[in-house]
Design an enzyme around this catalytic site. Structure first.
Site, PDB file in Angstrom:
ATOM      1  N   LYS A 128       0.847  -1.197   0.000  1.00 21.11           N
ATOM      2  CA  LYS A 128       0.000   0.000   0.000  1.00 21.11           C
ATOM      3  C   LYS A 128       0.886   1.253   0.000  1.00 21.11           C
ATOM      4  O   LYS A 128       1.523   1.579   1.003  1.00 21.11           O
ATOM      5  CB  LYS A 128      -0.910   0.044   1.237  1.00 21.11           C
ATOM      6  CG  LYS A 128      -1.923   1.188   1.121  1.00 21.11           C
ATOM      7  CD  LYS A 128      -2.499   1.629   2.433  1.00 21.11           C
ATOM      8  CE  LYS A 128      -1.803   2.794   3.071  1.00 21.11           C
ATOM      9  NZ  LYS A 128      -1.801   4.060   2.304  1.00 21.11           N
ATOM     10  N   GLY A 161       7.063   5.451   8.212  1.00 23.25           N
ATOM     11  CA  GLY A 161       6.150   6.586   8.341  1.00 23.25           C
ATOM     12  C   GLY A 161       6.328   7.256   9.689  1.00 23.25           C
ATOM     13  O   GLY A 161       7.399   7.185  10.291  1.00 23.25           O
ATOM     14  N   SER A 162       5.244   7.863  10.173  1.00 24.18           N
ATOM     15  CA  SER A 162       5.344   8.677  11.389  1.00 24.18           C
ATOM     16  C   SER A 162       5.342   7.816  12.657  1.00 24.18           C
ATOM     17  O   SER A 162       4.889   6.665  12.647  1.00 24.18           O
ATOM     18  CB  SER A 162       4.159   9.646  11.432  1.00 24.18           C
ATOM     19  OG  SER A 162       2.968   8.896  11.487  1.00 24.18           O
ATOM     20  N   GLY A 167       3.304   4.392  13.574  1.00 29.46           N
ATOM     21  CA  GLY A 167       4.150   3.277  14.027  1.00 29.46           C
ATOM     22  C   GLY A 167       3.652   2.696  15.343  1.00 29.46           C
ATOM     23  O   GLY A 167       3.592   1.483  15.519  1.00 29.46           O
ATOM     24  N   CYS A 183      13.234  11.929   6.549  1.00 30.76           N
ATOM     25  CA  CYS A 183      13.311  11.475   7.944  1.00 30.76           C
ATOM     26  C   CYS A 183      14.676  11.803   8.518  1.00 30.76           C
ATOM     27  O   CYS A 183      14.838  11.954   9.718  1.00 30.76           O
ATOM     28  CB  CYS A 183      13.049   9.982   8.012  1.00 30.76           C
ATOM     29  SG  CYS A 183      14.062   9.055   6.863  1.00 30.76           S
TER      30      CYS A 183
HETATM   31  P1  NAD Z   1       2.231   8.447   7.931  1.00 29.38           P
HETATM   32  O1  NAD Z   1       2.529   7.654   9.156  1.00 29.38           O
HETATM   33  O2  NAD Z   1       1.133   9.432   8.004  1.00 29.38           O
HETATM   34  O3  NAD Z   1       1.865   7.473   6.713  1.00 29.38           O
HETATM   35  C1  NAD Z   1       2.730   6.459   6.267  1.00 29.38           C
HETATM   36  C2  NAD Z   1       1.910   5.358   5.620  1.00 29.38           C
HETATM   37  O4  NAD Z   1       1.086   4.755   6.612  1.00 29.38           O
HETATM   38  C3  NAD Z   1       0.963   5.854   4.529  1.00 29.38           C
HETATM   39  O5  NAD Z   1       0.890   4.896   3.509  1.00 29.38           O
HETATM   40  C4  NAD Z   1      -0.352   5.958   5.265  1.00 29.38           C
HETATM   41  O6  NAD Z   1      -1.482   5.865   4.410  1.00 29.38           O
HETATM   42  C5  NAD Z   1      -0.271   4.754   6.184  1.00 29.38           C
HETATM   43  N1  NAD Z   1      -1.124   4.818   7.385  1.00 29.38           N
HETATM   44  C6  NAD Z   1      -1.551   5.918   8.031  1.00 29.38           C
HETATM   45  N2  NAD Z   1      -2.339   5.551   9.077  1.00 29.38           N
HETATM   46  C7  NAD Z   1      -2.380   4.195   9.090  1.00 29.38           C
HETATM   47  C8  NAD Z   1      -3.025   3.215   9.916  1.00 29.38           C
HETATM   48  N3  NAD Z   1      -3.781   3.588  10.947  1.00 29.38           N
HETATM   49  N4  NAD Z   1      -2.833   1.924   9.635  1.00 29.38           N
HETATM   50  C9  NAD Z   1      -2.039   1.556   8.603  1.00 29.38           C
HETATM   51  N5  NAD Z   1      -1.445   2.424   7.770  1.00 29.38           N
HETATM   52  C10 NAD Z   1      -1.594   3.735   8.004  1.00 29.38           C
HETATM   53  O7  NAD Z   1       3.597   9.143   7.476  1.00 29.38           O
HETATM   54  P2  NAD Z   1       3.827  10.083   6.208  1.00 29.38           P
HETATM   55  O8  NAD Z   1       3.281  11.433   6.495  1.00 29.38           O
HETATM   56  O9  NAD Z   1       3.405   9.391   4.956  1.00 29.38           O
HETATM   57  O10 NAD Z   1       5.419  10.151   6.169  1.00 29.38           O
HETATM   58  C11 NAD Z   1       6.164  11.069   6.908  1.00 29.38           C
HETATM   59  C12 NAD Z   1       6.764  10.393   8.122  1.00 29.38           C
HETATM   60  O11 NAD Z   1       7.540   9.267   7.715  1.00 29.38           O
HETATM   61  C13 NAD Z   1       7.733  11.294   8.872  1.00 29.38           C
HETATM   62  O12 NAD Z   1       7.540  11.146  10.249  1.00 29.38           O
HETATM   63  C14 NAD Z   1       9.094  10.761   8.455  1.00 29.38           C
HETATM   64  O13 NAD Z   1      10.122  11.015   9.376  1.00 29.38           O
HETATM   65  C15 NAD Z   1       8.808   9.298   8.342  1.00 29.38           C
HETATM   66  N6  NAD Z   1       9.802   8.624   7.513  1.00 29.38           N
HETATM   67  C16 NAD Z   1      10.669   7.775   8.125  1.00 29.38           C
HETATM   68  C17 NAD Z   1      11.670   7.151   7.377  1.00 29.38           C
HETATM   69  C18 NAD Z   1      12.641   6.203   8.015  1.00 29.38           C
HETATM   70  O14 NAD Z   1      13.218   5.399   7.292  1.00 29.38           O
HETATM   71  N7  NAD Z   1      12.850   6.235   9.315  1.00 29.38           N
HETATM   72  C19 NAD Z   1      11.749   7.401   5.997  1.00 29.38           C
HETATM   73  C20 NAD Z   1      10.835   8.269   5.416  1.00 29.38           C
HETATM   74  C21 NAD Z   1       9.861   8.867   6.176  1.00 29.38           C
END
Ligand code: NAD
Length: 485
Positions: free
Chosen positions: A173, A226-227, A231, A280
């Site tokens: 996804k 992601g965030s 997480g 990130c």
């Molecule tokens: P996000 O957590 O909002 O979304 C990430 C993904 O998770 C998306 O596909 C989203 O649709 C999905 N998602 C959201 N809620 C969910 C749920 N309840 N259940 C399952 N999936 C869900 O993050 P974002 O805004 O897309 O990305 C930015 C964040 O990602 C920042 O915090 C950044 O630091 C982090 N990031 C981390 C790394 C790393 O490797 N550590 C790399 C890139 C980005």
């Protein structure tokens, strides 16, 4: 406007929900396509297909699976320019960075294809005579891959490539802000000859489709980037699945009194404003020795003034747009917060004057380590300058955050450099280089609230395989370990 479909069981398919959503070009605010707003019903179809494909894909020798990965490498190379342009249009980063994103995908597929002839287990002696001990690698099973929008081709590739070489089948996804990038990548995987069901793609929101992926009982592993908030939700709801979490960061560049300031300046500009601060690993804090702080601030403001905001497709653009309107609002909120907290706004601090989701590169000085702008992930082009008196204070300030992803120190002093390497609480420390710019054959990940997972390189193989222990007793009698007679 074109409507794009999900990819389930080797076919491009409309969602059972009959609903769609749009993805926007952040530089123009115009929609670029409509995408399936997938439902749990779609997920069930995809999981059935992935389960059916699993046994035959796992039985395919890894070097044969690798042949498909090598083909993916070839196709990505051929299509690099087109894919990079799509990424600029959908995600907003400048073209040369988008091309770097595609290159990262090429590199990881190539690396993982090579792993097809290794996938090491290990052998070790037995404590008993006539007994052979070893480990082998087996796939996790059907795995869910959920990715963010900021590296919409590289991050999915960091997960898809190891998942495939290890023999897993996949439900992928992409972020709902970059579904087209996900679709274009899967088109290439399909063209390279992956059997049907091995990779399935579902577009849609985290709540409607991400959430059911996390909870699906037949999905055995989740790899998420992601965030921190999402997480945490995943950690709580994925039950006993194998979970990999790559989360946010609040990364610092330390500049010591002996640093080459010109070099440090390039590192700060690239780390703080590259990808409009939406990495990130972005350098959102500069922790600088008080002896050189004033000089460095002047240098940074002078260079920042010259950065050009605009569409990433224009070759003279330095800073592209943020991903969406709420990102602009979030950055603006933090800028006002910084002013109210007593930090000094040295430069920027306002949205761009052009159409699109732009924000000016922003520099704060006189920032105190506990201010919220120095603690929370802003995910935009905002950098906070914090003054320190010595290396110990620098490291304390660097560590005084909940995150632990990347870090950097600029110094010519070996003792400072090794202190930073040993004492900074982060998954990555650079010396005399910025906080960004991972290479795909080294492990990538963080500590503390960034999550403690690792991916890329061999770590990717560990994420997407289980190590199985093998005991072969050829003594012809019952032998008991631990010396039991
Ligand atoms: P996000 O957590 O909002 O979304 C990430 C993904 O998770 C998306 O596909 C989203 O649709 C999905 N998602 C959201 N809620 C969910 C749920 N309840 N259940 C399952 N999936 C869900 O993050 P974002 O805004 O897309 O990305 C930015 C964040 O990602 C920042 O915090 C950044 O630091 C982090 N990031 C981390 C790394 C790393 O490797 N550590 C790399 C890139 C980005």
């Amino acid at each position: 406007m074109k409507t794009y479909k999900n990819f389930i069981d080797g076919k491009w398919t409309s969602s059972c929900s009959k609903k769609t959503f749009c993805s926007l070009n952040p530089a123009t605010e115009r929609p670029i396509g409509s995408f399936q707003d997938s439902s749990k019903e779609d997920l069930d179809l995809a999981v059935t297909s992935a389960e059916e494909a699993l046994s035959s894909w796992t039985d395919t020798p890894a070097p044969k699976r690798a042949e498909i990965l090598f083909k993916i490498v070839e196709l990505l190379k051929k299509d690099k320019e087109r894919l990079a342009k799509i990424e600029v249009i959908e995600m907003g980063k400048v073209y040369k960075e988008a091309a770097g994103d595609i290159q990262e995908a090429i590199d990881i597929f190539e690396y993982m294809a090579g792993e097809g002839r290794r996938l090491f287990g290990h052998t070790t002696p037995s404590e008993l005579k006539n007994k052979f001990n070893a480990t082998i690698r087996i796939p996790v099973g059907v795995v869910g891959i959920i990715t963010p929008w900021n590296f919409p081709i590289a991050i999915p590739s960091w997960k898809l490539a190891p998942a495939l070489i290890c023999g897993n089948t996949i439900i992928f996804k992409p972020s709902s802000y970059t579904p087209l990038c996900g679709i274009e990548l899967i088109k290439i995987l399909n063209e390279a000859g992956l059997p049907k069901g091995v990779v399935n793609l579902l577009t849609g929101s985290g709540e409607r489709i991400g959430n059911p992926i996390i909870k699906h009982p037949k999905i055995k592993g989740i790899s998420f980037t992601g965030s921190v908030e999402t997480g945490k939700f995943i950690r709580k709801n994925a039950e006993l699945k194998k979970v990999g979490l790559e989360l946010g960061g609040k990364n610092a560049i330390i500049i010591m009194e002996d640093a080459n300031l010109d070099l440090a300046l390039e590192g700060v500009l690239w780390g703080a404003f590259g990808t409009t601060g939406q990495r990130c690993t972005a350098a959102s804090r500069v922790i600088i020795h008080e002896k050189v702080a004033k000089t460095f601030e002047k240098m940074l403001v002078n260079k920042t003034k010259k950065l050009k905001l605009g569409s990433g497709i224009m070759h003279n653009t330095d800073i592209g747009p943020l991903i969406n309107k709420s990102a602009v609002e979030k950055v603006d909120y933090y800028v006002n917060l910084g002013i109210n907290e007593g930090a000094k706004l040295l430069y920027g601090g306002k949205p761009g004057k052009i159409k699109g989701f732009f924000y000016c590169p922003t520099i704060f000085s006189n920032v105190k380590p506990d201010m919220r702008i120095a603690q929370e992930e802003i995910f935009g082009p905002v950098v906070s300058i914090i003054k320190i008196k010595d290396i110990n204070e620098a490291i304390n300030v660097c560590n005084n955050i909940k995150y632990g992803l990347s870090s950097s120190i600029y110094t010519e002093n070996m003792a400072y450099a090794f202190k930073a390497i040993n004492k900074i609480e982060a998954g990555i420390t650079y010396v005399n280089a910025s906080t960004i710019g991972a290479e795909i054959h080294l492990p990538f990940g963080g500590v503390k609230k960034t999550g403690s997972s690792r991916e890329a390189g061999w770590a990717g193989i560990e994420e997407f395989s289980e190590e199985k222990t093998i005991y072969i007793d050829y003594s012809g009698k019952l032998q008991k370990a631990q010396g039991i007679e």
